[in-house]
Scaffold this motif. Sequence first.
Motif, PDB file in Angstrom:
ATOM      1  N   GLY A  68      38.698  14.679  56.698  1.00  0.00           N
ATOM      2  CA  GLY A  68      38.889  14.889  58.136  1.00  0.00           C
ATOM      3  C   GLY A  68      39.805  13.878  58.795  1.00  0.00           C
ATOM      4  O   GLY A  68      40.470  13.075  58.126  1.00  0.00           O
ATOM      5  N   ASP A 108      35.941  20.436  53.340  1.00  0.00           N
ATOM      6  CA  ASP A 108      35.212  19.484  52.502  1.00  0.00           C
ATOM      7  C   ASP A 108      33.749  19.932  52.435  1.00  0.00           C
ATOM      8  O   ASP A 108      33.359  20.917  53.050  1.00  0.00           O
ATOM      9  CB  ASP A 108      35.405  18.035  52.964  1.00  0.00           C
ATOM     10  CG  ASP A 108      34.723  17.701  54.263  1.00  0.00           C
ATOM     11  OD1 ASP A 108      33.629  18.220  54.504  1.00  0.00           O
ATOM     12  OD2 ASP A 108      35.295  16.902  55.039  1.00  0.00           O
ATOM     13  N   SER A 166      36.134  11.516  53.886  1.00  0.00           N
ATOM     14  CA  SER A 166      36.134  12.972  53.833  1.00  0.00           C
ATOM     15  C   SER A 166      37.594  13.387  53.949  1.00  0.00           C
ATOM     16  O   SER A 166      38.488  12.557  53.889  1.00  0.00           O
ATOM     17  CB  SER A 166      35.333  13.525  55.002  1.00  0.00           C
ATOM     18  OG  SER A 166      36.042  13.292  56.197  1.00  0.00           O
TER      19      SER A 166
END
Length: 400
Positions: free
Chosen positions: A186, A342, A184
């Motif tokens: 993150g 995302d 992702s």
Amino acid sequence: MQYDHILIRYGEMALKGKNIKQFIIRLQENIQQKVKEFPNVKVKRTQGRMFVLLNGHDPEPIMDKLQKVFGIHSLSLAIKVENDLEKIKEAALYALNNTEDVHKFKVTVKRINKDFPVRAMEMNQILGGHLLKNTKDILVDVHHPDLAIKVEIRLEATYITSNVVPGLGGLPVGTSGKSLLLLSGGIDSPVAGYLSMKRGVQLEAIHFHSPPFTSERAKQKVLDLTKQLTKYGKSIKVHIVPFTKLQQEIFREMPDDYAMTIMRRMMFRISERVCENESILSLATGENLGQVASQTMDSMHTINEVTNYPIIRPLVTMDKQEVIHISQEIGTYETSILPYEDCCTIFVPKSPKTKPKRGKVNYYESTYDFSASIEEAIKGIETIKVNDQKEVEDSFTDLF
Ligand code: ATP
Ligand code: MG
């Protein structure tokens, strides 16, 4: 006189018994790959060690690269000279003069070549005396030296090495097979990728992208994170999955509190299909026990039902602070905290179930046929190869 070698020590691999040869060859290949851009720099193996031959190159940028290669336990700059007392003295003095901030030093001589006429103890004294005589304000301190000069008198030559610089440890990338990292934008998943690579895993990555709800910048962010990871290994293929339609269908057709669980199950299903195509035998995620609704024990149990691939979850027991610390160390943090959303931050249900059940989720999924959208998502995958040499193509510049 100058440093003409970098000595590479590979600790853990020495424990690997029969596989050792294969591991060493892989390490050498990985090192060769990283120093390829420096003309004339060569990598050589000898018993239990590896040397980088600098051939006149500045050692610093090469040391930087080597400090990101998994499988290296430690590194030292080295000078190779003939087995000749005067040459050895000169090299030891060079090492001392070319290290900054040395107030205390020690010399340790190892005489492997018993034909060398001076014994180790006596060599220590001769070299110590020589260094003291030719420098100012520097003392010998065998317990807490700023610089420990090691002299190894071997059959073929003598190596003089200066301080030991720690490497990353771990296993050479490529010695533990391949894994598909669910990446992702993150903080967690890039760290999970890094830690998998540290155990010798070679990565491909998959990212679920939901335009226009997620921007081109969110995709670029994932490519930038991947590029940072390639500094610790080889080039990485990133599979970008167009996820919008499937995600909208899930959130339209499924009960709100189960949508997140079902979305995760879809991610695993599609990831498994990519693995089959690419001959990859495992998945890797940044999941961490108890962080959010999708990461409770019940949730993992329910999501995990759709795949029997092994899932590497290096962060599963870590505290967030530990993860953040690693992401700062490896250089992904600054990119990870950029605000581009995302797909999971956009479709957030109001109250996701923290204890989703397999029975219920299977029932809900049986009430709607997602197969066409799954196939469409798989067909639409865009694969981009990212490496650490050239800039990742900036695919959104024309938006500005
Ligand atoms: P991260 O910091 O890696 O985004 P997170 O703490 O936000 O993780 P979740 O959103 O629950 O946690 O995601 C758990 C894992 O699922 C992620 O670490 C990642 O491996 C995977 N994942 C989540 N969203 C995506 C996505 N859009 N594409 C690919 N993988 C994803
Ligand atoms: Mg996330």
